[in-house]
Design a protein around this motif. Structure first.
Motif, PDB file in Angstrom:
ATOM      1  N   UNK A   1       0.825  -1.211   0.000  1.00  0.00           N
ATOM      2  CA  UNK A   1       0.000   0.000   0.000  1.00  0.00           C
ATOM      3  C   UNK A   1       0.862   1.265   0.000  1.00  0.00           C
ATOM      4  N   UNK A   2       1.996   1.217   0.738  1.00  0.00           N
ATOM      5  CA  UNK A   2       2.892   2.366   0.851  1.00  0.00           C
ATOM      6  C   UNK A   2       4.307   1.979   0.432  1.00  0.00           C
ATOM      7  N   UNK A   3       5.006   2.897  -0.189  1.00  0.00           N
ATOM      8  CA  UNK A   3       6.373   2.649  -0.636  1.00  0.00           C
ATOM      9  C   UNK A   3       7.383   3.099   0.420  1.00  0.00           C
ATOM     10  N   UNK A   4       7.314   2.485   1.565  1.00  0.00           N
ATOM     11  CA  UNK A   4       8.297   2.730   2.610  1.00  0.00           C
ATOM     12  C   UNK A   4       9.091   1.447   2.840  1.00  0.00           C
ATOM     13  N   UNK A   5      10.328   1.595   3.281  1.00  0.00           N
ATOM     14  CA  UNK A   5      11.176   0.445   3.572  1.00  0.00           C
ATOM     15  C   UNK A   5      11.387   0.266   5.079  1.00  0.00           C
TER      16      UNK A   5
ATOM     17  N   UNK B   1       5.770  -5.965  22.769  1.00  0.00           N
ATOM     18  CA  UNK B   1       6.892  -6.270  21.896  1.00  0.00           C
ATOM     19  C   UNK B   1       7.096  -5.185  20.851  1.00  0.00           C
ATOM     20  N   UNK B   2       8.315  -5.185  20.283  1.00  0.00           N
ATOM     21  CA  UNK B   2       8.672  -4.322  19.157  1.00  0.00           C
ATOM     22  C   UNK B   2       9.393  -5.186  18.136  1.00  0.00           C
ATOM     23  N   UNK B   3       8.912  -5.149  16.887  1.00  0.00           N
ATOM     24  CA  UNK B   3       9.516  -5.911  15.792  1.00  0.00           C
ATOM     25  C   UNK B   3       9.842  -4.934  14.669  1.00  0.00           C
ATOM     26  N   UNK B   4      11.068  -5.026  14.143  1.00  0.00           N
ATOM     27  CA  UNK B   4      11.512  -4.122  13.084  1.00  0.00           C
ATOM     28  C   UNK B   4      11.653  -4.861  11.762  1.00  0.00           C
ATOM     29  N   UNK B   5      11.413  -4.127  10.657  1.00  0.00           N
ATOM     30  CA  UNK B   5      11.608  -4.680   9.318  1.00  0.00           C
ATOM     31  C   UNK B   5      12.222  -3.589   8.440  1.00  0.00           C
ATOM     32  N   UNK B   6      13.251  -3.948   7.701  1.00  0.00           N
ATOM     33  CA  UNK B   6      13.939  -3.004   6.819  1.00  0.00           C
ATOM     34  C   UNK B   6      15.362  -2.805   7.301  1.00  0.00           C
ATOM     35  N   UNK B   7      16.315  -2.948   6.403  1.00  0.00           N
ATOM     36  CA  UNK B   7      17.729  -2.883   6.780  1.00  0.00           C
ATOM     37  C   UNK B   7      18.091  -1.567   7.455  1.00  0.00           C
ATOM     38  N   UNK B   8      17.655  -0.443   6.890  1.00  0.00           N
ATOM     39  CA  UNK B   8      17.980   0.856   7.474  1.00  0.00           C
ATOM     40  C   UNK B   8      17.252   1.077   8.794  1.00  0.00           C
ATOM     41  N   UNK B   9      16.023   0.553   8.880  1.00  0.00           N
ATOM     42  CA  UNK B   9      15.263   0.660  10.124  1.00  0.00           C
ATOM     43  C   UNK B   9      15.996  -0.059  11.241  1.00  0.00           C
ATOM     44  N   UNK B  10      16.453  -1.258  10.952  1.00  0.00           N
ATOM     45  CA  UNK B  10      17.156  -2.070  11.948  1.00  0.00           C
ATOM     46  C   UNK B  10      18.465  -1.408  12.367  1.00  0.00           C
ATOM     47  N   UNK B  11      19.171  -0.840  11.407  1.00  0.00           N
ATOM     48  CA  UNK B  11      20.448  -0.184  11.710  1.00  0.00           C
ATOM     49  C   UNK B  11      20.261   1.089  12.528  1.00  0.00           C
TER      50      UNK B  11
END
Length: 285
Positions: A175-179, A232-242
């Motif tokens: 739906x959205x173009x976010x990483x 809980x907190x779950x992250x997705x996306x390489x830059x988000x995780x970094x």
């Protein structure tokens, strides 16, 4: 001269972003009417730049705007320090709740909102309270935008709903173009609701592209008799995780902070707020 330059960089420069989630158990007019409870809720919010609030159960829809009025009355500025975005009332039959995000306006802004439709043909109505996703702009952090997908699972269906968040992520990412994605909230992901043997059936846990920022031993419950990593907190996306350090994760123990008895703390909520920090953007040069 150096001091002036430092202040200039501080005003227009990079800031980290403290994100929190708080299940304010059965939030409504009753809690607003108790000064001590209200003060603790407000203090919990002001520690954060962006807070997800869950379990808003006010039928009249008046309590949350009142909370925002109390919150912003603490600040004197040309415009309110905090703003918010809130979902419709969500739930099956007569029992309904709302999700809301309270955010510091100088730190983030809302790009778009999206109510997950929960109409997957193979599994209609998977959620008791469908995620209300919000896409935020975050100009001063390492990542310039982020999408938060909130969840408050039904305890008896926690395994199924946590697994279904895998489908929610894919739906929202189309739906959205976010990483940059954060899935957070009250997962009820501990103590009898998610037995250890069930983790192997949860796609969100099995897919290595998702980083579980919080572990299974992080107690977010207020009761001394429980030790449960519900939130809980779950992250997705390489830059988000970094952009997020595991060391930034904290549970805000308002019971200890305010010297409360367990009974007094439970008058606020049976959950403590869970927080973490997104790093400030790195200055060049």
């Amino acid at each position: 001269m150096k001091l002036a330059l430092f202040l200039l960089l501080g005003v227009g420069g990079a800031y980290s972003l403290k994100i929190c989630s708080f299940n304010i158990q059965s939030f409504g007019e009753s809690k607003l009417s108790k000064p001590t409870v209200l003060n603790i809720i407000l203090e919990s919010i002001t520690r954060c730049d962006l807070m997800l609030v869950m379990e808003i159960k006010d039928v009249k829809g008046e309590a949350f705007p009142q909370l925002m009025t109390y919150l912003n009355s603490r600040y004197r500025g040309r415009k309110p320090e905090y703003s918010y975005v809130i979902s419709e009332r969500l739930g099956r039959k007569s029992y309904k709740e709302q999700y809301a995000f309270i955010y510091r306006q100088r730190s983030v802004s809302v790009k778009a909102v999206y109510q997950y439709p929960d109409t997957q043909s193979e599994d209609v109505d998977a959620f008791a309270r469908e995620p209300f996703a919000v896409w935020f702009s975050s100009p001063t952090t390492e990542i310039k935008d982020l999408v938060i997908i909130p969840i408050h699972t039904a305890p008896e269906a926690a395994v199924k709903e946590i697994d279904e968040l895998y489908d929610v992520y894919h739906n929202v990412s189309q739906h959205w173009q976010s990483q940059n994605f954060i899935i957070m909230g009250d997962f009820n992901a501990a103590c009898g609701y998610v037995p250890k043997r069930e983790w192997r059936n949860i796609r969100l846990r099995l897919d290595s592209e998702f980083l579980w920022l919080t572990n299974d031993k992080l107690d977010t419950s207020v009761k001394h008799s429980t030790n449960c990593a519900y939130d809980r907190v779950v992250l997705r996306g390489e830059k988000m995780i970094q952009a997020v350090s595991a060391d930034s994760v904290e549970v805000y123990d308002f019971k200890q902070a305010f010297g409360l008895t367990e009974t007094e703390a439970l008058a606020v909520s049976d959950h403590f707020p869970l927080c973490f920090t997104v790093n400030a953007a790195r200055r060049s040069g």
